[in-house]
Design a protein around this motif. Sequence first.
Motif, PDB file in Angstrom:
ATOM      1  N   ILE A   9       0.833  -1.197   0.000  1.00 58.85           N
ATOM      2  CA  ILE A   9       0.000   0.000   0.000  1.00 58.85           C
ATOM      3  C   ILE A   9       0.863   1.240   0.000  1.00 58.85           C
ATOM      4  CG2 ILE A   9      -1.696   1.299   1.333  1.00 58.85           C
ATOM      5  CD1 ILE A   9      -2.855  -1.345   2.243  1.00 58.85           C
ATOM      6  N   SER A  10       1.873   1.231   0.788  1.00 54.89           N
ATOM      7  CA  SER A  10       2.784   2.388   0.828  1.00 54.89           C
ATOM      8  C   SER A  10       3.413   2.627  -0.524  1.00 54.89           C
ATOM      9  CB  SER A  10       3.882   2.142   1.881  1.00 54.89           C
ATOM     10  OG  SER A  10       3.277   1.985   3.144  1.00 54.89           O
ATOM     11  N   ALA A  61      -5.170   7.090 -17.217  1.00 57.02           N
ATOM     12  CA  ALA A  61      -3.779   6.658 -16.961  1.00 57.02           C
ATOM     13  C   ALA A  61      -3.592   6.229 -15.518  1.00 57.02           C
ATOM     14  CB  ALA A  61      -2.838   7.810 -17.323  1.00 57.02           C
ATOM     15  N   LEU A  62      -4.202   7.032 -14.614  1.00 58.01           N
ATOM     16  CA  LEU A  62      -4.098   6.663 -13.190  1.00 58.01           C
ATOM     17  C   LEU A  62      -4.776   5.325 -12.925  1.00 58.01           C
ATOM     18  CD1 LEU A  62      -4.711  10.116 -11.468  1.00 58.01           C
ATOM     19  CD2 LEU A  62      -2.566   8.826 -11.575  1.00 58.01           C
ATOM     20  N   ARG A  67      -4.143  -0.262 -11.575  1.00 55.67           N
ATOM     21  CA  ARG A  67      -4.386  -1.682 -11.815  1.00 55.67           C
ATOM     22  C   ARG A  67      -3.066  -2.462 -11.885  1.00 55.67           C
ATOM     23  NH1 ARG A  67      -7.490  -5.698 -10.551  1.00 55.67           N
ATOM     24  NH2 ARG A  67      -7.601  -7.292 -12.191  1.00 55.67           N
ATOM     25  N   ILE A  68      -2.116  -1.862 -12.595  1.00 56.50           N
ATOM     26  CA  ILE A  68      -0.797  -2.527 -12.698  1.00 56.50           C
ATOM     27  C   ILE A  68      -0.157  -2.676 -11.329  1.00 56.50           C
ATOM     28  CG2 ILE A  68       1.546  -2.254 -13.588  1.00 56.50           C
ATOM     29  CD1 ILE A  68       0.316  -0.915 -16.057  1.00 56.50           C
ATOM     30  N   ARG A  69      -0.222  -1.590 -10.547  1.00 53.54           N
ATOM     31  CA  ARG A  69       0.387  -1.633  -9.211  1.00 53.54           C
ATOM     32  C   ARG A  69      -0.343  -2.610  -8.305  1.00 53.54           C
ATOM     33  NH1 ARG A  69       4.222   2.079  -8.538  1.00 53.54           N
ATOM     34  NH2 ARG A  69       4.363   3.771 -10.071  1.00 53.54           N
ATOM     35  N   LEU A  77       2.754  -9.750  -2.608  1.00 54.43           N
ATOM     36  CA  LEU A  77       2.124 -10.347  -1.430  1.00 54.43           C
ATOM     37  C   LEU A  77       2.247 -11.857  -1.465  1.00 54.43           C
ATOM     38  CD1 LEU A  77       0.435 -10.070   1.130  1.00 54.43           C
ATOM     39  CD2 LEU A  77      -1.628 -10.063  -0.305  1.00 54.43           C
ATOM     40  N   GLU A  78       2.012 -12.452  -2.627  1.00 57.49           N
ATOM     41  CA  GLU A  78       2.140 -13.896  -2.757  1.00 57.49           C
ATOM     42  C   GLU A  78       3.576 -14.363  -2.486  1.00 57.49           C
ATOM     43  OE1 GLU A  78       0.726 -14.627  -6.671  1.00 57.49           O
ATOM     44  OE2 GLU A  78      -1.405 -14.596  -6.095  1.00 57.49           O
TER      45      GLU A  78
END
Length: 524
Positions: A9-10, A61-62, A67-69, A77-78
């Motif tokens: 998240i950061s 774009a955001l 979505r990519i991030r 995470l995995e």
Amino acid sequence: MNSWITPSISHLKGKRFLIGLSVCLTLSLGTVLLLLWFPDPASIHRYAELALIVETLLLGALCVSTRIRQKQSVTQLEELIAQKNQISFLNARITNLINAATQVAVITTDPQGRIQVFSEGAQVLFGFSREEMLGRNNVEKLHVQEEIDARRLAHPELQSLTDKQLIGQLCIDDNGSSKATEWSYRRKDGSRFTGELRHARFSDANSGQVEHISVIIDVSERIELLNRIKESKALLTLLTQHIPNVLYQYHLLGPGDGFFSFCSRSVENVFELKADAVVGVNFAGNPLFQRLHPEDLPMIRAVTAKSMETAEGWMCDFRVILPVKGVRWLRGESYAERQPDQSCVWYGSFSDITELKDREEKLRTQAITDELTGIYNRRHFMSALEHLVDTGKRYAAGFSLIMFDLDHFKSINDRFGHDVGDAVLKETCALIRQRLRASDVFCRIGGEELAILCPFTSQENAEQLANVLCQSLAGHEIAVAGRVTASFGVATWNTDIAADELLRRADQASYSAKQAGRNQVVNA
């Protein structure tokens, strides 16, 4: 779980994302203000439309970036979850390995010495349960304070250290590496044991927390065994230094090839050699073997060769020639042990039996010697006769027997007494013995009856010897009794005659000489 998600998240709140979001908000706010500021929307329609297009593109774009991030965050995470599971698996394996080692105690502590891990092996070794020990001070609970104080006194430079620091410092060598040290420990039941301690200090890479790990092995039995070995060696040294026998270990590699791997100090007295001059020296150059009597070497070679072949022990008596003591009798004996390479190892001893041999010889001489005359007695006569008969049958070697007794010996005893009779016998035997060969066996077989066994002697030669003896005796003057004569009988053995028959024939011939007038020789 949250702690593993927070980094992702950061990461989403990066600098570029904030700039893009700020531009969109600025455009939206500017559009609203334009619409509110100008009452005629037609005049600003073109500008508002352009702003909305730009804003839509930025938001798109955001959205794509977000979505990519998000996908990257899910992937991270995995990976983090997989790493966590792997670490948990490794921790479980390490814990299982630690607990499986029931003969080894593994204890970890924090910097204050509070126990954090107390393995199954530690529970078995010390008798405390894990619940009893977690959070307790391991030095206060398990170590022996008297020993810590004693070691502190032995190391004045460590006086300022705490007990735990002292223990840790003593577990480090001069190079700063961990080393094994032995300490006394207390069990729950109050008993004590000696343990070998290996101590290490490490830091958690994430938290930075310092932890200490101690691995303890009970070495009490090993120390006791080593002490027993030392005692046994000391006893062996004491025994080998003071017992007269030479104890040895000899490696026989082959005929004429071997060496002593051990020789006790008694070799100095028995062989007049230093142990260092004997141990490790090959057979050919070993001074000990050079002192063996040449006549006994064939016998020694025979018994040792048989031992090499059969892997059985051996024993024999042999002579040595020493620089100071001269000829000595030794008894060698050993136990043989076959090695995997087919060589032999002998474990044995050499003992000086010279005095024993001397006593045996004296006893043997007494057993076969006539006490009065000093010549052989009837026992030895019969043994020698049987031996000559056996040798004659085996090698076709003939021999002769001369028997004689003194004439009128009873009259000498009656006239002069038994003391004079004994003197006559002794002087007669001395005279006869001077004229015999070394191979002849001269015996007193009873009273005044005497016999001579003549090996490898024909009847003619035996008759000639008997005549010489008869004449010598008749011509000899005995001071106490005058001239004394004897009657001789000669018999020669052949393979058809038994020993008893030979005796009977010689005795009959001697009797015939008496009947014929005495002082003469008669052939059987």
